[in-house]
Design a protein around this motif. Sequence first.
Motif, PDB file in Angstrom:
ATOM      1  N   ASN A  21      -4.419   2.117  -3.797  1.00 23.63           N
ATOM      2  CA  ASN A  21      -2.995   1.706  -2.579  1.00 23.63           C
ATOM      3  C   ASN A  21      -3.531   1.821  -1.529  1.00 23.63           C
ATOM      4  O   ASN A  21      -3.571   1.404  -0.005  1.00 23.63           O
ATOM      5  N   GLY A  22      -4.988   2.279  -1.493  1.00 23.91           N
ATOM      6  CA  GLY A  22      -6.129   2.910  -0.436  1.00 23.91           C
ATOM      7  C   GLY A  22      -6.762   1.184  -0.015  1.00 23.91           C
ATOM      8  O   GLY A  22      -6.928   0.741   1.150  1.00 23.91           O
ATOM      9  N   GLY A  81      -0.676   3.621   5.000  1.00 24.32           N
ATOM     10  CA  GLY A  81      -1.126   3.983   3.530  1.00 24.32           C
ATOM     11  C   GLY A  81      -3.027   4.481   3.610  1.00 24.32           C
ATOM     12  O   GLY A  81      -2.839   4.764   2.342  1.00 24.32           O
ATOM     13  N   GLY A  91      -1.930  -0.798  -9.372  1.00 22.75           N
ATOM     14  CA  GLY A  91      -1.906   0.651  -9.253  1.00 22.75           C
ATOM     15  C   GLY A  91      -2.005   1.156 -10.783  1.00 22.75           C
ATOM     16  O   GLY A  91      -2.110   1.896 -11.091  1.00 22.75           O
ATOM     17  N   GLY A 146       3.153   0.961  -3.635  1.00 26.51           N
ATOM     18  CA  GLY A 146       2.522   1.068  -5.511  1.00 26.51           C
ATOM     19  C   GLY A 146       2.790  -0.612  -5.000  1.00 26.51           C
ATOM     20  O   GLY A 146       3.329  -1.326  -5.071  1.00 26.51           O
ATOM     21  N   SER A 150      -3.022   7.311   1.092  1.00 24.01           N
ATOM     22  CA  SER A 150      -3.916   7.494   0.067  1.00 24.01           C
ATOM     23  C   SER A 150      -5.313   8.194  -0.188  1.00 24.01           C
ATOM     24  O   SER A 150      -5.366   8.684  -1.152  1.00 24.01           O
ATOM     25  N   TYR A 200      -5.456  10.933  -3.218  1.00 32.69           N
ATOM     26  CA  TYR A 200      -7.377  10.963  -3.815  1.00 32.69           C
ATOM     27  C   TYR A 200      -7.875  12.078  -3.796  1.00 32.69           C
ATOM     28  O   TYR A 200      -7.858  12.317  -4.567  1.00 32.69           O
ATOM     29  N   HIS A 211      -5.438   9.372  -9.310  1.00 36.50           N
ATOM     30  CA  HIS A 211      -6.683   9.282  -7.933  1.00 36.50           C
ATOM     31  C   HIS A 211      -6.191   8.222  -8.094  1.00 36.50           C
ATOM     32  O   HIS A 211      -6.918   7.194  -7.582  1.00 36.50           O
ATOM     33  N   THR A 254      -4.228   5.784  -8.789  1.00 39.67           N
ATOM     34  CA  THR A 254      -3.369   4.562  -8.224  1.00 39.67           C
ATOM     35  C   THR A 254      -3.666   5.254  -6.761  1.00 39.67           C
ATOM     36  O   THR A 254      -3.519   4.466  -5.666  1.00 39.67           O
ATOM     37  N   ALA A 255      -3.878   6.113  -6.174  1.00 39.20           N
ATOM     38  CA  ALA A 255      -4.700   6.578  -4.633  1.00 39.20           C
ATOM     39  C   ALA A 255      -4.880   5.261  -4.345  1.00 39.20           C
ATOM     40  O   ALA A 255      -5.323   4.941  -3.048  1.00 39.20           O
ATOM     41  N   ALA A 265       0.684  -1.442   0.048  1.00 41.24           N
ATOM     42  CA  ALA A 265      -0.063   0.310  -0.211  1.00 41.24           C
ATOM     43  C   ALA A 265       1.312   0.976   0.082  1.00 41.24           C
ATOM     44  O   ALA A 265       0.456   2.368  -0.531  1.00 41.24           O
TER      45      ALA A 265
END
Length: 230
Positions: free
Chosen positions: A162-163, A208, A122, A118, A212, A216, A156, A158-159, A115
């Motif tokens: 990861n979230g 994380g 993602g 990456g 994230s 975002y 966003h 990717t975030a 997280a």
Amino acid sequence: MNPGTPKNPTTPTGPAAPAVLDAEETAAEENTAKDAAYSLDKGAAEAEGEPAVADGAGAGSAPDPAQDLDADAVFKDSDDDSDFTDPDFDDSGKESSGLASAAAAVAATGLGVVALSGSWTGKVAAERETLIGQIKTSGGGTAAQQISEIYGDAWHSTALVNGLFALLALLVGVFALVRPAFGAPSPHPQPGWVRAVATAGIALGVLGLVISAGMYFDLIVALPTAGITK
């Protein structure tokens, strides 16, 4: 009664008394010898009859109480052994409980690391959003629209991915810590390294999630803006 008759008729008197006494002694010795021979014969007969009695008892007589007690003790010990359970060799339930907690702790830490650093998922999601943005703005668009569609949506995505990994790390770490509280109680406490690794996974998951969420909602780093040209 004749006064001349002796008071003890069994005790002879006169010249024939020694012969009578010898005869009585001889008869007494013969009786003693017969009694001794009879006793020896009786003892030999009893000694010879013991194996037969023992064989008869083994074939049809009642069982020996001592043997019954030994058999009962053996059965009782076997029952006690069947009732005894050791958490180290047991049953798969207790062993699987400790194994599940350890695996969950390690998995939580791994998910937390993913997280924060990456993942391939993602990256793929970000590239997809970039391609979609390029398609949307290929016919023309403002600079702000191009930044939002090509860069902002990929950021966003990717975030968000990861979230999700951070949330999984948090949930799995909590499961690893609270797993011993559910199901059959274990006589052995949870190993310290399992609790430590699970706590590390929870911490990485929380961190994380915070990062994230900031990415975002553009709280940590804001999207670039197009400069005003004159």
